[in-house]
Design a protein around this motif. Structure first.
Motif, PDB file in Angstrom:
ATOM      1  N   ARG A  47       0.833  -1.210   0.000  1.00  0.00           N
ATOM      2  CA  ARG A  47       0.000   0.000   0.000  1.00  0.00           C
ATOM      3  C   ARG A  47       0.861   1.250   0.000  1.00  0.00           C
ATOM      4  NH1 ARG A  47      -3.920  -0.521   4.736  1.00  0.00           N
ATOM      5  NH2 ARG A  47      -2.932  -2.471   5.214  1.00  0.00           N
ATOM      6  N   ARG A  48       1.945   1.242   0.765  1.00  0.00           N
ATOM      7  CA  ARG A  48       2.852   2.391   0.821  1.00  0.00           C
ATOM      8  C   ARG A  48       3.466   2.634  -0.556  1.00  0.00           C
ATOM      9  NH1 ARG A  48       8.303   3.465   1.734  1.00  0.00           N
ATOM     10  NH2 ARG A  48       8.669   5.335   2.972  1.00  0.00           N
ATOM     11  N   ASP A  49       3.930   1.578  -1.210  1.00  0.00           N
ATOM     12  CA  ASP A  49       4.513   1.713  -2.546  1.00  0.00           C
ATOM     13  C   ASP A  49       3.498   2.258  -3.549  1.00  0.00           C
ATOM     14  OD1 ASP A  49       6.889   0.753  -1.527  1.00  0.00           O
ATOM     15  OD2 ASP A  49       6.605  -1.284  -2.305  1.00  0.00           O
ATOM     16  N   ASN A  50       2.255   1.817  -3.452  1.00  0.00           N
ATOM     17  CA  ASN A  50       1.195   2.324  -4.339  1.00  0.00           C
ATOM     18  C   ASN A  50       0.956   3.808  -4.114  1.00  0.00           C
ATOM     19  OD1 ASN A  50       0.765  -0.152  -5.563  1.00  0.00           O
ATOM     20  ND2 ASN A  50      -0.901  -0.720  -4.187  1.00  0.00           N
ATOM     21  N   VAL A  51       0.924   4.230  -2.863  1.00  0.00           N
ATOM     22  CA  VAL A  51       0.717   5.653  -2.552  1.00  0.00           C
ATOM     23  C   VAL A  51       1.872   6.480  -3.092  1.00  0.00           C
ATOM     24  CG1 VAL A  51       0.626   7.326  -0.659  1.00  0.00           C
ATOM     25  CG2 VAL A  51      -0.768   5.273  -0.542  1.00  0.00           C
ATOM     26  N   LEU A  52       3.095   6.000  -2.893  1.00  0.00           N
ATOM     27  CA  LEU A  52       4.266   6.738  -3.392  1.00  0.00           C
ATOM     28  C   LEU A  52       4.255   6.832  -4.912  1.00  0.00           C
ATOM     29  CD1 LEU A  52       7.061   5.378  -1.025  1.00  0.00           C
ATOM     30  CD2 LEU A  52       5.943   7.610  -0.955  1.00  0.00           C
ATOM     31  N   GLU A  53       3.875   5.745  -5.573  1.00  0.00           N
ATOM     32  CA  GLU A  53       3.791   5.751  -7.038  1.00  0.00           C
ATOM     33  C   GLU A  53       2.725   6.739  -7.512  1.00  0.00           C
ATOM     34  OE1 GLU A  53       4.760   5.143 -10.821  1.00  0.00           O
ATOM     35  OE2 GLU A  53       5.840   4.311  -9.127  1.00  0.00           O
ATOM     36  N   ASP A  54       1.571   6.727  -6.867  1.00  0.00           N
ATOM     37  CA  ASP A  54       0.498   7.662  -7.229  1.00  0.00           C
ATOM     38  C   ASP A  54       0.915   9.109  -6.967  1.00  0.00           C
ATOM     39  OD1 ASP A  54      -1.075   5.540  -7.980  1.00  0.00           O
ATOM     40  OD2 ASP A  54      -2.310   5.546  -6.149  1.00  0.00           O
ATOM     41  N   SER A  55       1.666   9.340  -5.905  1.00  0.00           N
ATOM     42  CA  SER A  55       2.078  10.710  -5.583  1.00  0.00           C
ATOM     43  C   SER A  55       3.032  11.266  -6.632  1.00  0.00           C
ATOM     44  CB  SER A  55       2.713  10.770  -4.195  1.00  0.00           C
ATOM     45  OG  SER A  55       3.999  10.195  -4.195  1.00  0.00           O
ATOM     46  N   ARG A  56       3.800  10.406  -7.281  1.00  0.00           N
ATOM     47  CA  ARG A  56       4.713  10.873  -8.330  1.00  0.00           C
ATOM     48  C   ARG A  56       3.954  11.338  -9.570  1.00  0.00           C
ATOM     49  NH1 ARG A  56       7.174   6.013  -6.730  1.00  0.00           N
ATOM     50  NH2 ARG A  56       8.839   6.405  -5.263  1.00  0.00           N
ATOM     51  N   LYS A  57       2.728  10.854  -9.733  1.00  0.00           N
ATOM     52  CA  LYS A  57       1.939  11.168 -10.920  1.00  0.00           C
ATOM     53  C   LYS A  57       1.053  12.402 -10.742  1.00  0.00           C
ATOM     54  CE  LYS A  57       1.636   6.281 -12.092  1.00  0.00           C
ATOM     55  NZ  LYS A  57       0.742   5.130 -12.233  1.00  0.00           N
ATOM     56  N   ILE A  58       0.934  12.899  -9.532  1.00  0.00           N
ATOM     57  CA  ILE A  58      -0.011  13.982  -9.245  1.00  0.00           C
ATOM     58  C   ILE A  58       0.227  15.204 -10.113  1.00  0.00           C
ATOM     59  CG2 ILE A  58      -0.712  15.664  -7.486  1.00  0.00           C
ATOM     60  CD1 ILE A  58      -0.499  13.445  -5.432  1.00  0.00           C
ATOM     61  N   PHE A  59       1.468  15.639 -10.224  1.00  0.00           N
ATOM     62  CA  PHE A  59       1.765  16.876 -10.945  1.00  0.00           C
ATOM     63  C   PHE A  59       2.398  16.644 -12.314  1.00  0.00           C
ATOM     64  CE2 PHE A  59       1.872  18.304  -6.456  1.00  0.00           C
ATOM     65  CZ  PHE A  59       0.849  19.234  -6.534  1.00  0.00           C
ATOM     66  N   GLU A  60       2.296  15.434 -12.854  1.00  0.00           N
ATOM     67  CA  GLU A  60       2.975  15.166 -14.116  1.00  0.00           C
ATOM     68  C   GLU A  60       2.382  15.943 -15.292  1.00  0.00           C
ATOM     69  OE1 GLU A  60       0.856  10.931 -15.379  1.00  0.00           O
ATOM     70  OE2 GLU A  60       2.900  10.937 -14.635  1.00  0.00           O
ATOM     71  N   ASP A  61       1.120  16.380 -15.210  1.00  0.00           N
ATOM     72  CA  ASP A  61       0.521  17.131 -16.302  1.00  0.00           C
ATOM     73  C   ASP A  61       0.428  18.635 -16.002  1.00  0.00           C
ATOM     74  OD1 ASP A  61      -1.394  16.887 -14.342  1.00  0.00           O
ATOM     75  OD2 ASP A  61      -3.056  16.592 -15.732  1.00  0.00           O
ATOM     76  N   VAL A  62       1.180  19.090 -14.993  1.00  0.00           N
ATOM     77  CA  VAL A  62       1.162  20.494 -14.587  1.00  0.00           C
ATOM     78  C   VAL A  62       2.434  21.165 -15.094  1.00  0.00           C
ATOM     79  CG1 VAL A  62       1.117  22.057 -12.600  1.00  0.00           C
ATOM     80  CG2 VAL A  62      -0.197  19.934 -12.539  1.00  0.00           C
ATOM     81  N   HIS A  63       2.292  22.365 -15.599  1.00  0.00           N
ATOM     82  CA  HIS A  63       3.446  23.133 -16.066  1.00  0.00           C
ATOM     83  C   HIS A  63       4.406  23.349 -14.904  1.00  0.00           C
ATOM     84  CE1 HIS A  63       5.811  26.502 -17.606  1.00  0.00           C
ATOM     85  NE2 HIS A  63       5.433  26.100 -18.812  1.00  0.00           N
ATOM     86  N   ALA A  64       5.703  23.259 -15.168  1.00  0.00           N
ATOM     87  CA  ALA A  64       6.731  23.327 -14.119  1.00  0.00           C
ATOM     88  C   ALA A  64       6.657  24.607 -13.293  1.00  0.00           C
ATOM     89  CB  ALA A  64       8.110  23.187 -14.740  1.00  0.00           C
ATOM     90  N   ASP A  65       6.186  25.693 -13.894  1.00  0.00           N
ATOM     91  CA  ASP A  65       6.089  26.959 -13.160  1.00  0.00           C
ATOM     92  C   ASP A  65       5.048  26.898 -12.046  1.00  0.00           C
ATOM     93  OD1 ASP A  65       8.010  28.029 -14.751  1.00  0.00           O
ATOM     94  OD2 ASP A  65       6.661  29.267 -15.951  1.00  0.00           O
TER      95      ASP A  65
END
Length: 142
Positions: A47-65
């Motif tokens: 479950r911890r690994d799944n949460v960490l993986e999902d957290s990496r995807k949260i801002f992947e479609d957001v402009h870096a600024d």
């Protein structure tokens, strides 16, 4: 109320069971009720690994600024320097904690202060960025 009588009886039963089974690795004062089974540890880790993986995807479609705390704070610093009256009227110093909260929380998901080799908060990039922004704000106000 029999609940207060139940607790010492349980402890006595567990102690007697340990003595009979020859378990020698028990430390007095530590509760065996809180020990996790290997299955529970594996489930927790998954479950911890799944949460960490999902957290990496949260801002992947957001402009870096808009997902980098340092860049966000630079925008606010520019606003303050170019339009100080507007900046002051917008009460930005009260808004920044709420604005930065989700970004900081995502970065703290994997942080565990109980680990032996954990990173101190003061060493994290977001902390230093806020500290620099606060210092710059204090200098410009004086």
């Amino acid at each position: 109320d029999n609940s207060s009588e139940f607790i010492p009886k349980c402890r006595t039963c567990r102690r007697q069971a340990r003595e009979q089974s020859g378990e020698g690795d028990h430390h007095e004062g530590l509760s065996s009720d809180e020990e996790l089974t290997p299955t529970e540890v594996d489930e927790f880790q998954k479950r911890r690994d799944n949460v960490l993986e999902d957290s990496r995807k949260i801002f992947e479609d957001v402009h870096a600024d808009f997902c980098d705390i340092r860049k966000i704070l630079l925008k606010f610093q520019e606003w303050k320097e170019k339009f100080p009256d507007s900046y002051c009227d917008a009460y930005i110093s009260f808004c920044l904690p709420k604005l930065l909260n989700p970004l900081i929380r995502v970065q703290l998901i994997s942080w565990n202060p109980l680990e032996q080799n954990h990173t101190e908060l003061e060493e994290m990039s977001w902390f230093r960025a806020i500290e620099e922004f606060s210092d710059a704000e204090n200098v410009s106000e004086s």
